[in-house]
Design a protein around this motif. Structure first.
Motif, PDB file in Angstrom:
ATOM      1  N   PHE A 125     -28.184  -3.249  26.394  1.00 24.08           N
ATOM      2  CA  PHE A 125     -28.426  -2.843  27.786  1.00 24.08           C
ATOM      3  C   PHE A 125     -29.314  -1.596  27.840  1.00 24.08           C
ATOM      4  O   PHE A 125     -30.177  -1.464  28.697  1.00 24.08           O
ATOM      5  CB  PHE A 125     -27.106  -2.568  28.506  1.00 24.08           C
ATOM      6  N   MET A 126     -29.091  -0.656  26.912  1.00 25.09           N
ATOM      7  CA  MET A 126     -29.871   0.589  26.943  1.00 25.09           C
ATOM      8  C   MET A 126     -31.129   0.476  26.071  1.00 25.09           C
ATOM      9  O   MET A 126     -31.862   1.454  25.907  1.00 25.09           O
ATOM     10  CB  MET A 126     -29.006   1.764  26.485  1.00 25.09           C
ATOM     11  N   ALA A 177     -29.289  -3.708  34.376  1.00 26.95           N
ATOM     12  CA  ALA A 177     -30.187  -4.131  33.287  1.00 26.95           C
ATOM     13  C   ALA A 177     -31.104  -5.246  33.779  1.00 26.95           C
ATOM     14  O   ALA A 177     -32.300  -5.258  33.481  1.00 26.95           O
ATOM     15  CB  ALA A 177     -29.372  -4.586  32.081  1.00 26.95           C
ATOM     16  N   ASP A 213     -20.835   3.639  32.093  1.00 31.39           N
ATOM     17  CA  ASP A 213     -20.085   2.464  31.636  1.00 31.39           C
ATOM     18  C   ASP A 213     -19.473   2.726  30.254  1.00 31.39           C
ATOM     19  O   ASP A 213     -18.297   2.448  30.016  1.00 31.39           O
ATOM     20  CB  ASP A 213     -21.043   1.265  31.589  1.00 31.39           C
ATOM     21  N   ILE A 214     -20.261   3.286  29.343  1.00 28.15           N
ATOM     22  CA  ILE A 214     -19.774   3.542  27.973  1.00 28.15           C
ATOM     23  C   ILE A 214     -18.580   4.496  27.999  1.00 28.15           C
ATOM     24  O   ILE A 214     -17.595   4.299  27.285  1.00 28.15           O
ATOM     25  CB  ILE A 214     -20.916   4.100  27.095  1.00 28.15           C
ATOM     26  N   LEU A 274     -18.686  -3.229  33.824  1.00 29.34           N
ATOM     27  CA  LEU A 274     -19.526  -3.998  32.887  1.00 29.34           C
ATOM     28  C   LEU A 274     -20.517  -4.865  33.659  1.00 29.34           C
ATOM     29  O   LEU A 274     -21.684  -4.981  33.282  1.00 29.34           O
ATOM     30  CB  LEU A 274     -18.657  -4.881  31.987  1.00 29.34           C
ATOM     31  N   HIS A 278     -25.585   3.091  32.407  1.00 31.91           N
ATOM     32  CA  HIS A 278     -24.946   2.518  31.214  1.00 31.91           C
ATOM     33  C   HIS A 278     -24.064   3.554  30.519  1.00 31.91           C
ATOM     34  O   HIS A 278     -23.015   3.225  29.974  1.00 31.91           O
ATOM     35  CB  HIS A 278     -26.001   2.004  30.229  1.00 31.91           C
ATOM     36  N   LEU A 279     -24.497   4.825  30.551  1.00 34.55           N
ATOM     37  CA  LEU A 279     -23.681   5.878  29.933  1.00 34.55           C
ATOM     38  C   LEU A 279     -22.329   5.980  30.642  1.00 34.55           C
ATOM     39  O   LEU A 279     -21.280   6.092  30.009  1.00 34.55           O
ATOM     40  CB  LEU A 279     -24.392   7.226  29.996  1.00 34.55           C
ATOM     41  N   LEU A 322     -30.299   3.927  32.339  1.00 35.51           N
ATOM     42  CA  LEU A 322     -29.694   4.561  31.157  1.00 35.51           C
ATOM     43  C   LEU A 322     -28.478   5.388  31.570  1.00 35.51           C
ATOM     44  O   LEU A 322     -27.425   5.333  30.940  1.00 35.51           O
ATOM     45  CB  LEU A 322     -30.720   5.464  30.457  1.00 35.51           C
ATOM     46  N   HIS A 369     -29.526 -10.807  28.601  1.00 35.85           N
ATOM     47  CA  HIS A 369     -28.609  -9.821  29.178  1.00 35.85           C
ATOM     48  C   HIS A 369     -27.303 -10.473  29.616  1.00 35.85           C
ATOM     49  O   HIS A 369     -26.217  -9.911  29.435  1.00 35.85           O
ATOM     50  CB  HIS A 369     -29.264  -9.127  30.372  1.00 35.85           C
ATOM     51  N   SER A 423     -23.277  -2.858  34.989  1.00 37.05           N
ATOM     52  CA  SER A 423     -24.237  -2.564  33.917  1.00 37.05           C
ATOM     53  C   SER A 423     -25.202  -3.732  33.747  1.00 37.05           C
ATOM     54  O   SER A 423     -26.389  -3.533  33.508  1.00 37.05           O
ATOM     55  CB  SER A 423     -23.493  -2.327  32.603  1.00 37.05           C
TER      56      SER A 423
END
Lengths: 206, 107
Positions: B72-73, A78, A192-193, A71, A189-190, A186, B25, A74
């Motif tokens: 974030f995205m 960002a 991370d998801i 996290l 982050h994916l 991006l 953020h 991420s």
């Protein structure tokens, strides 16, 4: 005739299209992991008790630390996009470096977790594994396959971010042309998801 | 906000989007950490109702995923078509789950 100038010659940029392309790729990634989550759901339904007590073999503390590490990574990626867009290239590079260090931390923790499982012979094909019940086998098979595939994504994401740093240093990715970093972000982050779902489904089901 | 003096974009170019502030953020990150601690506590505190803790864990995981995707995205600030396509992808996944479940639950 002689002073004909071709307007807008060279490569056309379309950040919107680049981003759409990245998202389309991410959708295929979601369905790739979605298929694995489907397998998990069905086998967990068929072996709910064995899945339950197999999950006690996993280390909740290490899983939690890794969740927080991902996290935070991420967040740094960002922030690096914001920094680059604001023109603060140095800060952006530092934040990407931090992201890559978090990725390495994640992998080192994962290495220790996997090593402990190997010592207990829980990897598919090992002595302890072949004596287990079918449900336990399925749990550890899926654990190694899904966290392994996720780990591969962490490695790819880290290498990608390293390459983007190189491109920023060569001034190919700039505050005015930052779509490559955005798309790299991006992807990160994916990753991370996917971990956000892997963590409770494997570590916290008891 | 992007520098208007630089002729990077044509006027009205949809690629000209806002820069999300640092503080925003960091706030999102704090929220995600709180949710993570919550989901671990629900599990470790050993609520004997297994089904309850699974549903709680999934609700928290979905919430975290939505927050990551939206903020974030930047899904919230981007072209809505991406959000629609994301919905289509998730619908596809629900169809996979539903049809497989229909098969397994009726054997």
């Amino acid at each position: 005739m002689s002073n004909f100038v071709l307007v807008n010659s060279g490569h056309n940029r379309d950040d919107e299209a680049s981003k759409f392309g990245m998202w389309l790729f991410l959708f295929t990634e979601l369905l790739l992991f979605g298929g694995l989550f489907l397998v998990y759901t069905i086998y967990r339904y068929l072996n709910s008790e064995t899945f339950l007590y197999s999950s006690y073999e996993l280390n909740v503390l290490l899983g939690t630390v890794n969740t927080i590490v991902l996290l935070t990574s991420s967040l740094t990626v960002a922030l690096s996009i914001t920094a680059l867009q604001k023109g603060n290239i140095r800060l952006s590079l530092w934040l990407i470096t931090a992201t890559i260090l978090f990725a390495l931390t994640f992998l080192v923790i994962k290495y220790f977790e996997w090593s402990a499982k190997f010592e207990h012979g829980l990897f598919p094909g090992m002595d302890h594994y072949i004596q287990m019940l079918p449900g336990e086998k399925m749990f550890f098979f899926l654990y190694f396959f899904m966290t392994g595939l996720h780990g591969l994504h962490v490695i790819i994401g880290g290498v990608l971010l390293g390459y983007i740093m190189w491109e920023i240093k060569k001034k190919k990715v700039t505050p005015d042309n930052n779509i490559f970093l955005e798309n790299g972000g991006l992807y990160w982050h994916l990753v991370d998801i996917i971990w956000i779902f892997l963590f409770p489904l494997f570590y916290l089901i008891h | 906000m992007a520098d208007k003096n630089k002729s990077r974009h044509l006027p009205g170019d949809p690629t000209e989007h806002l820069i999300v502030p640092y503080k925003f953020h960091i706030g999102i990150w704090v929220g995600l950490i709180v949710l993570t601690v919550m989901t671990v506590l629900v599990s470790v505190m050993g609520l004997s109702l297994i089904a309850f803790s699974v549903i709680t864990a999934l609700i928290i995981a979905v919430t975290k995923a939505v927050v990551v995707a939206n903020y974030f995205m930047h899904l919230k600030y981007d072209n809505k078509l991406i959000t629609i396509l994301m919905g289509v992808t998730l619908l596809l996944f629900v169809v996979f789950i539903a049809f497989t479940a229909i098969d397994y639950l009726t054997r």
